[in-house]
Every structure is written in C-alpha cells, then in structure tokens.
Design an enzyme around this catalytic site. Structure first.
Site, PDB file in Angstrom:
ATOM      1  N   TYR A 131       0.827  -1.213   0.000  1.00 13.06           N
ATOM      2  CA  TYR A 131       0.000   0.000   0.000  1.00 13.06           C
ATOM      3  C   TYR A 131       0.866   1.271   0.000  1.00 13.06           C
ATOM      4  O   TYR A 131       0.734   2.122  -0.899  1.00 13.06           O
ATOM      5  CB  TYR A 131      -0.900  -0.058   1.233  1.00 13.06           C
ATOM      6  CG  TYR A 131      -1.729   1.165   1.501  1.00 13.06           C
ATOM      7  CD1 TYR A 131      -2.611   1.667   0.544  1.00 13.06           C
ATOM      8  CD2 TYR A 131      -1.664   1.792   2.739  1.00 13.06           C
ATOM      9  CE1 TYR A 131      -3.395   2.779   0.821  1.00 13.06           C
ATOM     10  CE2 TYR A 131      -2.447   2.897   3.024  1.00 13.06           C
ATOM     11  CZ  TYR A 131      -3.304   3.392   2.055  1.00 13.06           C
ATOM     12  OH  TYR A 131      -4.074   4.488   2.331  1.00 13.06           O
ATOM     13  N   ASP A 189      12.562 -12.630  -0.708  1.00 17.65           N
ATOM     14  CA  ASP A 189      12.325 -12.353   0.712  1.00 17.65           C
ATOM     15  C   ASP A 189      13.600 -11.760   1.318  1.00 17.65           C
ATOM     16  O   ASP A 189      14.668 -12.366   1.238  1.00 17.65           O
ATOM     17  CB  ASP A 189      11.965 -13.683   1.394  1.00 17.65           C
ATOM     18  CG  ASP A 189      11.549 -13.512   2.843  1.00 17.65           C
ATOM     19  OD1 ASP A 189      11.747 -12.418   3.410  1.00 17.65           O
ATOM     20  OD2 ASP A 189      11.021 -14.489   3.400  1.00 17.65           O
ATOM     21  N   ARG A 216       2.554  -5.791   8.429  1.00 17.76           N
ATOM     22  CA  ARG A 216       2.241  -4.485   9.008  1.00 17.76           C
ATOM     23  C   ARG A 216       0.881  -4.404   9.686  1.00 17.76           C
ATOM     24  O   ARG A 216       0.363  -3.313   9.919  1.00 17.76           O
ATOM     25  CB  ARG A 216       2.365  -3.414   7.936  1.00 17.76           C
ATOM     26  CG  ARG A 216       1.463  -3.578   6.716  1.00 17.76           C
ATOM     27  CD  ARG A 216       0.194  -2.835   6.891  1.00 17.76           C
ATOM     28  NE  ARG A 216      -0.639  -2.815   5.723  1.00 17.76           N
ATOM     29  CZ  ARG A 216      -1.958  -2.740   5.814  1.00 17.76           C
ATOM     30  NH1 ARG A 216      -2.554  -2.726   6.994  1.00 17.76           N
ATOM     31  NH2 ARG A 216      -2.700  -2.689   4.730  1.00 17.76           N
ATOM     32  N   THR A 233       6.232   2.807  13.381  1.00 17.64           N
ATOM     33  CA  THR A 233       4.842   3.182  13.616  1.00 17.64           C
ATOM     34  C   THR A 233       4.743   4.073  14.852  1.00 17.64           C
ATOM     35  O   THR A 233       5.494   3.907  15.811  1.00 17.64           O
ATOM     36  CB  THR A 233       3.936   1.940  13.820  1.00 17.64           C
ATOM     37  OG1 THR A 233       2.666   2.363  14.342  1.00 17.64           O
ATOM     38  CG2 THR A 233       4.545   0.961  14.803  1.00 17.64           C
ATOM     39  N   SER A 271       1.000  -4.728  20.605  1.00 19.15           N
ATOM     40  CA  SER A 271       0.712  -5.954  19.856  1.00 19.15           C
ATOM     41  C   SER A 271       2.070  -6.514  19.441  1.00 19.15           C
ATOM     42  O   SER A 271       3.092  -5.816  19.506  1.00 19.15           O
ATOM     43  CB  SER A 271      -0.135  -5.675  18.602  1.00 19.15           C
ATOM     44  OG  SER A 271       0.669  -5.084  17.588  1.00 19.15           O
ATOM     45  N   HIS A 305       3.409  -4.208  16.780  1.00 21.92           N
ATOM     46  CA  HIS A 305       4.018  -2.965  17.274  1.00 21.92           C
ATOM     47  C   HIS A 305       5.361  -3.260  17.944  1.00 21.92           C
ATOM     48  O   HIS A 305       6.333  -2.527  17.773  1.00 21.92           O
ATOM     49  CB  HIS A 305       3.080  -2.279  18.271  1.00 21.92           C
ATOM     50  CG  HIS A 305       1.845  -1.702  17.651  1.00 21.92           C
ATOM     51  ND1 HIS A 305       0.634  -2.342  17.683  1.00 21.92           N
ATOM     52  CD2 HIS A 305       1.640  -0.539  16.984  1.00 21.92           C
ATOM     53  CE1 HIS A 305      -0.276  -1.596  17.048  1.00 21.92           C
ATOM     54  NE2 HIS A 305       0.308  -0.496  16.620  1.00 21.92           N
ATOM     55  N   LYS A 328       8.326  -3.626  15.685  1.00 20.61           N
ATOM     56  CA  LYS A 328       8.905  -2.363  15.219  1.00 20.61           C
ATOM     57  C   LYS A 328       9.699  -1.674  16.323  1.00 20.61           C
ATOM     58  O   LYS A 328      10.654  -0.942  16.043  1.00 20.61           O
ATOM     59  CB  LYS A 328       7.814  -1.461  14.644  1.00 20.61           C
ATOM     60  CG  LYS A 328       7.128  -2.125  13.422  1.00 20.61           C
ATOM     61  CD  LYS A 328       6.679  -1.155  12.362  1.00 20.61           C
ATOM     62  CE  LYS A 328       6.519  -1.849  11.026  1.00 20.61           C
ATOM     63  NZ  LYS A 328       6.102  -0.955   9.947  1.00 20.61           N
ATOM     64  N   LEU A 350      -8.886   4.497   9.427  1.00 23.13           N
ATOM     65  CA  LEU A 350      -9.557   5.568   8.681  1.00 23.13           C
ATOM     66  C   LEU A 350     -10.129   5.069   7.365  1.00 23.13           C
ATOM     67  O   LEU A 350     -11.241   5.446   6.973  1.00 23.13           O
ATOM     68  CB  LEU A 350      -8.579   6.727   8.458  1.00 23.13           C
ATOM     69  CG  LEU A 350      -8.214   7.484   9.740  1.00 23.13           C
ATOM     70  CD1 LEU A 350      -7.134   8.527   9.460  1.00 23.13           C
ATOM     71  CD2 LEU A 350      -9.447   8.154  10.343  1.00 23.13           C
ATOM     72  N   ARG A 380     -11.141   2.075   6.739  1.00 19.68           N
ATOM     73  CA  ARG A 380     -12.303   1.238   7.058  1.00 19.68           C
ATOM     74  C   ARG A 380     -13.504   2.112   7.427  1.00 19.68           C
ATOM     75  O   ARG A 380     -14.623   1.875   6.980  1.00 19.68           O
ATOM     76  CB  ARG A 380     -11.944   0.302   8.210  1.00 19.68           C
ATOM     77  CG  ARG A 380     -12.923  -0.843   8.395  1.00 19.68           C
ATOM     78  CD  ARG A 380     -12.437  -1.853   9.427  1.00 19.68           C
ATOM     79  NE  ARG A 380     -12.448  -1.326  10.781  1.00 19.68           N
ATOM     80  CZ  ARG A 380     -11.367  -1.204  11.552  1.00 19.68           C
ATOM     81  NH1 ARG A 380     -10.179  -1.546  11.087  1.00 19.68           N
ATOM     82  NH2 ARG A 380     -11.467  -0.728  12.783  1.00 19.68           N
ATOM     83  N   VAL A 417     -15.231   0.317  15.958  1.00 18.67           N
ATOM     84  CA  VAL A 417     -14.034   0.776  16.657  1.00 18.67           C
ATOM     85  C   VAL A 417     -13.473  -0.354  17.499  1.00 18.67           C
ATOM     86  O   VAL A 417     -14.156  -1.343  17.781  1.00 18.67           O
ATOM     87  CB  VAL A 417     -14.337   1.990  17.567  1.00 18.67           C
ATOM     88  CG1 VAL A 417     -14.829   3.154  16.729  1.00 18.67           C
ATOM     89  CG2 VAL A 417     -15.375   1.613  18.635  1.00 18.67           C
TER      90      VAL A 417
END
Lengths: 355, 355
Positions: free
Chosen positions: B105, B168, B194, B238, B273, B276, B279, B333, B335, B348
């Site tokens: 994306y 990869d 991601r 992020t 998570s 997260h 990262k 956003l 969605r 939400v």
C-alpha cells in the site's frame, strides 16, 4: 521434529561428599543474581548458590507483573503472588520447576539447587551450547560430564530424579509436549544464546541470536498461556539491557515528569550488542504479555555471574559445572581469575572503562 | 533459494491521464507520514503524495543518526547529511532508491512517486501480502493489477523503468544479490508484516511477524554495512511504538533529570501488539547499528496512512493502489470511510478511546 527424553536412575541415594561451602552475608544486591565468589588465596574459587542470594532475588527481580490490565492502561508493576522458591516441605505436594537451558552454566547449578530443595525439576535443553564449543574449538576449563551422566550421577548421589527433555524451545511442538508432560508450576528460562561476542561474530550468528532468543521466549509465553496459565516465568535477562545511561538505573521503571505531566514508564534500554538487544526485545515482549494476558513473570536483569562451585556441584566430579575462560563465552570475572591464576595480563574490552 | 527478477518494458511514454490532484497546504505533521485525504462529498477520495508532505518528512523523521560514536558514548541524535528526496535533475546522475515492500500500500505509491521524480527505482518484494489475502479470504476494495503488469503499465504510461526483484529480505543470499545488482543510494524499507490484528491472530502469526520483521531489518542493516555503507536507510516504524504514555511524546528521545543527573535517553516505548513490538525491536536494532557501525538511518514512527489515490496511481487503472477495509489489514480511517460510504456503523476497537 520434537524430541522427548526422560532420564531417571534406579540407584540409591549416596551422599558421599560434604558440601564445601556455607552461606555468608552479602551486601544488598537487589536485581542482580549474585553468586558468592571468595578468594582466600589466588586460585579458582567457589560459586555458592543459596537462599540468601539467588532465591530472594528470584522472588523480587526487576520486573514483576501479575496484572490483567488492558494493554493501554497503567503499566505500573504489581506485586506477584504465589511464587516462592523456599524449600518445599516433604509433606506437601512438590512444586514443579522447569529449568530451560538446564545444561548450561547458570541452568545446571540452578537445577541441582532446586532439586536439592525438594522441588520436582525438569531440565529442557537443546544442548546447542555444547555444539558451540565444538564449532569454535572452545572447552570448559573444568571437565563436564554429559547431561545424561550428570543426571544419573545426581540420582545416585542424592536419590533425586531430574527429568530431562532434549529439544529446542523454538520448536513449539516440542515445547508443548514438555508442558503437557511435565506440567510446570514455574519455569526458569536460561535457554538463550548468552554471549555478546558470539552475537557479534558475523551476520549469521547475530540473526541466530535474535531469532533463537526472541522466538524461544515468545514460545515459552504462548506455552504458558495455552497450557499453564498460572505458571510463573522467571526469565534471565541482563544488566546490559540498560546500557550505560548518565542517570541512576532503576528497577525496570522510571517515573518521569515532563511538560507538567507525570508517568511511570519502562526504563529506557540501550543494548550494546545483538545479544543484549535480544534480551531487550524479550523484556518488551514479556511486559506486553503480562499486561495483555496476565502472565506472571519475573524478568531478572542480573549482573555478571561468576565462580564455579555450588554446594550441589561439589557432591561429585560428574556434577561439576562448566567454567568458560575464552574470549567468546568466558564472562569477564571468570576470565580475569584464570588469567590472574596463570600470570597473564587481564584482557579488557576497549579501554577497560566498563570493568 | 534466491529469486532475482528484472522487469522492464519497451513501450514508449504515453501519459494519457491528467493527474487528479494538486498539492495543498497541510498542518505541521512532523514525524508522521501524512497522505492527504479530502472529502468534498461522501465517497472514497484520493491519497496525495507529494513533496510538501512525505518527502520533507522522510528527511526529518523521528530518529536520524549519522554518527560513528562508540557504542557506549553519547546517544544524542546528529543531523544526517547527503540525503535528499527532492527531484533529481535530468542532467545529474540518477540517485538509486530501493523500495522494499514496493508492491504494498505505501510502497507502491512511494515507488511510483520516486520514479516520477526521476529517481532510479527498484522494487524488492516477496509478494507475501497478496498471499495473506488468499489465506484470509480478503480482497482490496480497489482492483489491483499484478506487480508485473503494474510495472509494465508504468513504463508504457511514463517511459520510466522500475526494476523488480522478487524475493524475501529474510533470505540474505537474495538480498545480497539485489544490493550487488542494483547498488542503491537509499533504501526505503516497507517490507514488513504491518497488521497488528494479524500478529495477534495466533502464535504462528505472532512468531512470523516478529521473525519476518526483525530478521528482515537485521538483514537490510547487514547488507548496507557489507555492500553499500553510505546507503541511507529510511525505515517505516509506527507511531504505535510509543503506546499511550501520560506525558508528551517526543521525537525519539527524552531528556530526563533524575537524582541530580541528566541524560537524553531513547523515549520509552510500549508496543501493544506483537506487530508494534516488532517495530520497537527494529528501532532498537537500528539505533544500535547507527552507533556501532555508523549506519545512516531515518526511523519513521509515522501515524496512520489513509486514502488511496496519488498523482501517479491516477495515471492508469492498472496503477491503482490497494484499499483494504477488512478487520485485519484495513487501517482504521480507510475502514471508517468505507463503512460511512455504505451507511454501516463505524467499528471501533474496544470502547473507541483510541479513535
């Protein structure tokens, strides 16, 4: 492929050797796993592992969680409950402790000590540490028996059985089998690649270190969640997770006031090798699962462990622990002692500022 | 096994479609990659990617290192040099930018934009994101062409070639070949799993996320060190690395005075998570290599990216970007907009406090 090995012995107890040491008083060492190391004369001396040092620390390690707070809420530590490494009374049901990495330097001494204290102990180990010795042409200064002979000897000397599961905790099928079979009340997790120099040799060993340590610990967390949700995890990190900040190092958390607001946040960490970083990653993962799933964990960020003898390893030469003095796995203090013993100048890292 | 694929086209430039949008003014969004999203009427609207938004941010992202300080010394950020994403003048030698995850994306829009700005662009992608769609029965709301057709169409529309390496980045042999072949001046690394929800589906996806993201980024760092030591890494992290502390979030570092001493330390991070956290791990690894090896990196901790159209993707339907609106890969956003468009209540997370 999972490997499941159970070792036991039918020999009777034969406590033939008198323990060499007795506990002594120590300065406050909260947050550090300290093994006693005394030097009455210039020779390699003994490592003492007893309740006054390791066990209280295991109970009050750096990061203790027992919360089920939603992830986004308060991250302050809560005292854990129900975790006690004191001796188990013979009349009560034995507590079951799984020692991952129990064939290693800290793991072996811990496994014997807990077994001696009447815990039901299982060692889980892939034995990959012995493979590293072969690959790098390294050898423990002290001769060490095979894990099978170690456990058989422990049985013959003390009458106590230590169960053995040989396999890799990165293999979740294997790890699941150990959890379903042994049903641990606590897990002490030493099962990581634990040398900073090893992690910095080349890319492949850097990647191995982070993959092995991070995924192994993730698997342990998932195994606890899936099979033994009340099981208490004692995870060995390292003091080196903190790096060398120019402010006092606090236990796990730091209260910060900034722009008029205050919060207690994870103490900023700055690992200085791929090994140290792997343990920073572990700590972050563990803290998250404590908050998200209510995992009960003690994340020890202990200092350098040194010495070689414990009350239990002294019982027979087959129980002797390893002593690494090489540049890869030899921790600083052990290496310095060996160098001092043979009159070799101490080899420090860089300019020696960290010593 | 490594796969090396180079796609090019012999068709002439044919810029048949007028770009839909023009750049507009935006509020200050330092540290966030913001794509413009305007809603003149209730319909899905366009994503604008231009110099006024993304490119300056890429230059002044959260964590910028260009130091060769020893690991144990000062960790304060230093301004980087020699990194500039402004248009390349035709008269100068084209700068070479490798976009890892360039079929995704953010990656696809970035690759086209940089190619349009006259950079020499190579996309490196394993296409595993398309596999996730198959496995989870998900589909982009907008129809997307294959990466081969996308690149061929870009060539036919603009005359510009984008190179393609399918493989990869966790496979270092493959990654090495791409570095030796393409010789990037900069790498923009979007090539990670991601989705936070994806990482929380089960153990296997949690482990995949951390292994894929951490090892992939480690490999990129080693490839830069080994093959292109002056190459500048732009890494997508992020905003979620910071969690929700009760003090202001600062860019990467926080100056703390504690017990009479002051230091500027990495801002404490609290991923919520396994995604997260992966990262957070990346950020720690990147910061270390910047200090230890002098790697030049910009670690963006951007906020939610939204919208679907850019000047470049508007040029032809085969260049259309993906728009995910599902519960796994659909960012909030996008969605919400799809739900609003069809009159569905906004879904939400939890009580909606994070929205």
């Amino acid at each position: 492929m999972a490997h499941l090995v159970l070792t036991s012995s039918s020999l009777n107890l034969s406590n033939t050797t008198k323990p060499f040491s007795t506990p002594s008083n120590h300065p406050s060492t909260i947050g550090h796993t300290m093994f006693t190391f005394r030097t009455p004369k210039p020779q390699l001396n003994k490592l003492v592992l007893h309740e006054q040092t390791l066990l209280p620390l295991l109970r009050r390690g750096f990061t203790v969680f027992a919360t089920t707070l939603p992830v986004s809420q308060d991250t302050q530590t809560q005292p854990t409950s129900g975790f006690n490494f004191n001796s188990v009374e013979p009349s009560t049901k034995k507590k079951r402790v799984m020692v991952i990495g129990g064939d290693g330097y800290c793991g072996w001494a811990t496994a014997l000590h807990l077994s001696n204290k009447n815990y039901e102990v299982a060692i889980v180990d892939s034995l990959v540490r012995r493979l590293f010795d072969h690959q790098l042409s390294l050898e423990s200064l002290t001769p060490i028996a095979s894990i099978h002979n170690r456990i058989s000897r422990w049985k013959s000397v003390t009458g106590k059985t230590i169960q053995l599961y040989i396999g890799d905790v990165c293999d979740f099928e294997f790890l699941s089998e150990t959890f379903e079979s042994f049903k641990p009340d606590s897990v002490v997790h030493f099962g990581e690649q634990r040398s900073a120099p090893y992690s910095m040799i080349d890319r492949s060993r850097a990647v191995f270190t982070q993959k092995n340590n991070v995924i192994g610990t993730l698997n342990v967390l998932f195994a606890i969640k899936e099979y033994r949700e009340d099981c208490h995890l004692v995870k060995l990190g390292t003091m080196g997770e903190y790096g060398t900040p120019n402010i006092d190092i606090e236990e796990g958390y730091l209260t910060v006031t900034h722009n008029g607001r205050t919060d207690t946040l994870p103490y900023p960490k700055q690992g200085s090798s791929f090994y140290h970083l792997s343990k920073v990653h572990d700590s972050n993962n563990i803290a998250f699962t404590c908050k998200a799933w209510g995992i009960r964990a003690t994340d020890l960020n202990q200092g350098v462990v040194y010495g070689v003898r414990t009350d239990e390893t002294e019982l027979h030469e087959d129980l002797c622990n390893r002593l690494d003095y090489d540049g890869v796995f030899g921790t600083a203090l052990n290496r310095f002692c060996v160098q001092a013993a043979v009159g070799h100048p101490l080899t420090v890292y860089g300019k020696g500022g960290q010593v």
